[in-house]
Enzyme design. Structure first.
Site, PDB file in Angstrom:
ATOM      1  N   ASP A   1      10.107  -6.875  -0.001  1.00 17.24           N
ATOM      2  CA  ASP A   1      11.072  -5.784  -0.158  1.00 17.24           C
ATOM      3  C   ASP A   1      11.873  -5.591   1.127  1.00 17.24           C
ATOM      4  O   ASP A   1      11.786  -4.557   1.805  1.00 17.24           O
ATOM      5  CB  ASP A   1      10.346  -4.493  -0.533  1.00 17.24           C
TER       6      ASP A   1
ATOM      7  N   GLU B   1      -0.360  -8.993  -2.044  1.00 17.34           N
ATOM      8  CA  GLU B   1      -1.034  -8.950  -0.722  1.00 17.34           C
ATOM      9  C   GLU B   1      -2.463  -8.418  -0.831  1.00 17.34           C
ATOM     10  O   GLU B   1      -3.328  -8.982  -0.156  1.00 17.34           O
ATOM     11  CB  GLU B   1      -0.248  -8.077   0.272  1.00 17.34           C
TER      12      GLU B   1
ATOM     13  N   ASP C   1       3.592  -9.124  -8.778  1.00 17.98           N
ATOM     14  CA  ASP C   1       3.993  -8.275  -7.656  1.00 17.98           C
ATOM     15  C   ASP C   1       2.760  -7.810  -6.889  1.00 17.98           C
ATOM     16  O   ASP C   1       1.630  -7.860  -7.375  1.00 17.98           O
ATOM     17  CB  ASP C   1       4.775  -7.072  -8.186  1.00 17.98           C
TER      18      ASP C   1
END
Length: 776
Positions: A462, A392, A389
């Site tokens: 998300d 980025e 997760d």
């Protein structure tokens, strides 16, 4: 005087032309020239891939690509010079450099212009980047007025064609920045830069404008079409390994399971309901409180026996994903070790108020440390896949000085977009080094060019739970795939579903409709995965068997498993032939411009045209059927002529799916998990009306023996004129391979669609690996 002046001018012009003729040097891969105070290198990496490299004169800094792994081939090139132009040609493309302006032009062998820079189109602006004297660089090109382009990673702008856009290519949750685009003219451009970059296309030019660079560096590749350009991009940046068979089944997740008992109970409930399931995902905070963020160990209160949890999942014939993040809270031993070795990037990442910092993913030694903790704390338990997760990564409490933070490869600003590539690469290469028995599978929230070589399946982030967002996922996925990255997925139902909690959550009819339509779309993506916050998404949350929404979900989960032989063969085409799973109509039908900007339909593999329902309450939907084929309604078997728009009724039970004439589709058994039954009694669905070809691929499902040649291929050919199915000699072998099996031919027509109560088997026959022809 007049004659003398004329002679001087002629002499000057002759000298000037001579200067141009002498202002370049041949190299083993192309040419090197000094133009407009720039060193310019044109290097052929293959007959169809060319690197254009420019840097300010005198700049001796080296550039080692993080994305490109291909080495230049030894080629026979033809170099010709005419006045201020020099042309370098392979057998597939020609590159002409204007020695006065620096413009580079690409042409096909027949002289047709493919792509061109602008005159004086390269701009270097001196800057100071965190104390380092370097440049801001812009490269401008000219496209045809009506030229259509795709790619640029994953953009949530709802557009398939990226013309007329100004986009910030910077990694963010829900946005994937890949500075690559491809054109309907059959070429692709990869701008090899890792800093935040503005892509802009307007009436004057098309450009990449990067915040930090010591060079302008891009690759031109000619592939002739969508699939061909993707293949060239893979040739340049790496091929995609096989995912395990189980990963193409159904995967259940939630934000979040709070104990090991809750997680195992979910798998048990699916098994008791006899609803297929292959993967279960453990999300964050299994390590305890936020001050222990990402400790890579299990909180003993809620996860007292993690080995028993893993073993229980495996005993239930399921597989376990565990989440891991790139950031660490100060209380963790990882933070303390990274901090002591100056291997943290000093800015705040998720979660808020925890003082969490990301590790320096660009440092090989830091990646070693990361894996050592991950391996000892989690991988040693036998988990099956990683959920990486925040790749980025999340960047909160943003300050301008954050981008000046040093990394192993320079300022964070200079390498920001490559963060997911370096992070996933570290996990993949380390796991491969310790085990070949379990295929690496990385679920990751961001990506960069080349990440396909690390077994990464990127999800769309998300995203919100609403209809406009669902609609945008189709072009987002297709442009991601057209950027060379074949594995994409999304949270079924969208991540943030809080707007539906008041109306009953999973029992809210509005959410049920949205979730069901999203699931139908996910059935035809590279990973089918349910996940989100606010509302639990397990199938039994929506009702029970016999309830309409439960039954529809079960129907599509079962459909996903019936398609496993087809999907796995498509995955093999990705690995073995640089193919793609999700493809726009353009890729399959390059001679049908009516489909070039169609952002609501796509091909799943080469046979299925999928048109998801992305609007609330739609009773019927219009679908364009490309002109190069006849089409079968998947559900009814009804045949349609291509080149027209048809209207299809879309009750909740139906997503419009059409199958191309000439398709051969193997139909897998009904199972509770991917490997429950062998494929020893397969229906082979024939969609007549054209000749067909299909290769059934099989291997050991979850190891790397296929890389050693341990796999089999069985080629099916359909001759439409003679109504004959030929099954060729089986090629290859592997441990556990079926020696004998039965195939059942089902010829599809309007009395023999999927929704027919009883499928008519036209003929069954036994196959033992030797060529057989069956005439109907």
């Amino acid at each position: 005087m007049k004659r003398k002046f004329t002679a001087i001018v002629i002499l000057f012009l002759t000298a000037h032309i001579s200067l141009y003729a002498q202002s370049f040097q041949k190299t083993s891969q192309g040419i090197h020239a000094l133009i407009q105070s720039m060193d310019v290198e044109i290097s052929f990496y293959s007959p169809s891939i060319v690197r254009v490299f420019k840097r300010p004169e005198g700049n001796q800094q080296k550039k080692e690509s993080l994305s490109v792994i291909k080495l230049p081939e030894q080629l026979k090139l033809d170099v010709k010079n005419k006045e201020q132009h020099v042309t370098i040609s392979s057998k597939l493309i020609s590159v002409t450099v204007n020695l006065e302006t620096g413009k580079v032009l690409f042409e096909a062998p027949n002289g047709k212009e493919l792509f061109t820079e602008k005159d004086y189109g390269t701009q270097f602006t001196a800057i100071n980047d965190a104390g380092n004297a370097t440049y801001k660089v812009k490269q401008a090109y000219l496209l045809d007025n009506d030229e259509i382009i795709y790619g640029l990673g994953q953009q949530q702008n709802g557009k398939l064609n990226q013309r007329g856009q100004k986009l910030s290519l910077k990694q963010e949750n829900m946005k994937v920045a890949v500075p690559f685009f491809q054109s309907v003219k059959g070429y692709g451009i990869f701008w090899d830069n890792y800093s935040p970059t503005i892509f802009a296309d307007n009436a004057q030019e098309t450009s990449f404008d990067s915040e930090v660079a010591n060079c302008a560096d891009y690759y031109f590749m000619f592939g002739g079409g969508g699939d061909g350009v993707v293949a060239q991009m893979r040739e340049l940046t790496g091929q995609s390994p096989m995912m395990p068979l189980w990963s193409f089944g159904f995967n259940q997740s939630r934000e979040r399971y709070k104990t090991q008992f809750e997680l195992v109970d979910v798998v048990k409930k699916y098994r008791s309901l006899k609803v297929p399931l292959d993967g279960i995902v453990q999300d964050w905070q299994y390590w305890g409180k936020d001050d222990n963020w990402n400790a890579m160990s299990f909180d003993p209160t809620n996860y007292p026996k993690p080995q028993a949890m893993v073993d229980s999942v495996h005993q239930l014939n399921a597989h376990l994903f565990i989440v891991s993040w790139p950031g660490f809270a100060p209380k963790t031993p990882q933070y303390q070790e990274f901090n002591s070795k100056n291997m943290l990037i000093n800015f705040d990442t998720w979660p808020p108020k925890a003082n969490t910092k990301p590790y320096d993913v660009y440092n090989p030694a830091a990646r070693n440390i990361y894996w050592n903790y991950l391996s000892k704390g989690i991988f040693s338990l036998g988990i099956d896949a990683w959920w990486l997760d925040s790749t980025e990564p999340d960047h909160i409490n943003v300050k301008e000085k954050d981008f000046d933070q040093p990394t192993f490869l320079g300022s964070y600003r200079s390498v920001q977009n490559a963060f997911p590539l370096q992070h996933t690469g570290g996990v993949y290469t380390h796991q491969r080094a310790v085990s070949n028995n379990k295929r690496v599978l990385l679920l990751t929230r961001s990506a960069f060019a080349g990440q396909q070589r690390y077994a990464a399946n990127t999800w769309s982030g998300d995203v919100g739970s609403n209809w406009p967002t669902l609609k945008k996922q189709i072009p987002a996925a297709l442009n991601f795939s057209l950027s060379g990255l074949p594995y994409w997925n999304g949270d079924i139902g969208g991540f943030f579903a809080g707007a539906f909690v008041k109306g009953g959550g999973a029992k809210n009819p509005d959410f049920q409709e949205l979730y069901t339509r999203w699931m139908q779309f996910a059935t035809f993506t590279p990973m089918m995965r349910s996940h989100g916050t606010d509302i639990p998404r397990e199938i039994y949350q929506f009702g029970k068997k016999g309830d309409r929404v439960f039954d529809i979900q079960e129907k599509f989960i079962n459909l996903r498993y019936r398609l496993l032989p087809y999907t796995y063969a498509t995955a093999w085409a990705v690995t073995h032939h640089a193919g793609s799973i999700m493809r726009p109509l353009y890729s399959q039908f390059p001679n049908d411009p009516a489909g070039f900007e169609n952002s609501s339909e796509y091909m799943y593999g080469s046979s299925f045209l999928v048109a998801p329902v992305t609007d609330k309450g739609v009773a019927n939907q219009e679908i364009y059927l490309p002109s190069a084929s006849k089409w079968f309604d998947f559900w009814t078997g009804e045949i349609f002529t291509g080149g027209q728009t048809v209207k299809r009724e879309t009750p909740m039970e139906i997503i419009p799916i059409y199958v191309k004439a000439g398709s051969i589709v193997p139909w897998g058994p009904k199972v509770q998990y991917a490997t429950e039954k062998k494929w020893n009694d397969l229906d082979i669905r024939i969609y007549p009306g054209d000749n067909g070809d299909f290769v059934l691929y099989e291997d050991e499902n979850d190891n790397y023996n296929y890389e050693k040649g341990e796999f089999s291929e069985i080629r099916f050919k359909w001759n439409d004129a003679s109504k004959t199915l030929t099954v060729e000699d089986r090629k290859g072998q592997f441990k556990g391979m079926l020696g004998k099996r039965k195939f059942n031919i089902v010829v599809v027509n309007n009395q023999n669609g999927i929704n027919t109560d009883h499928q008519t088997i036209n003929k069954s026959f036994n196959y033992s690996g030797h060529k057989i022809a069956v005439k109907l």
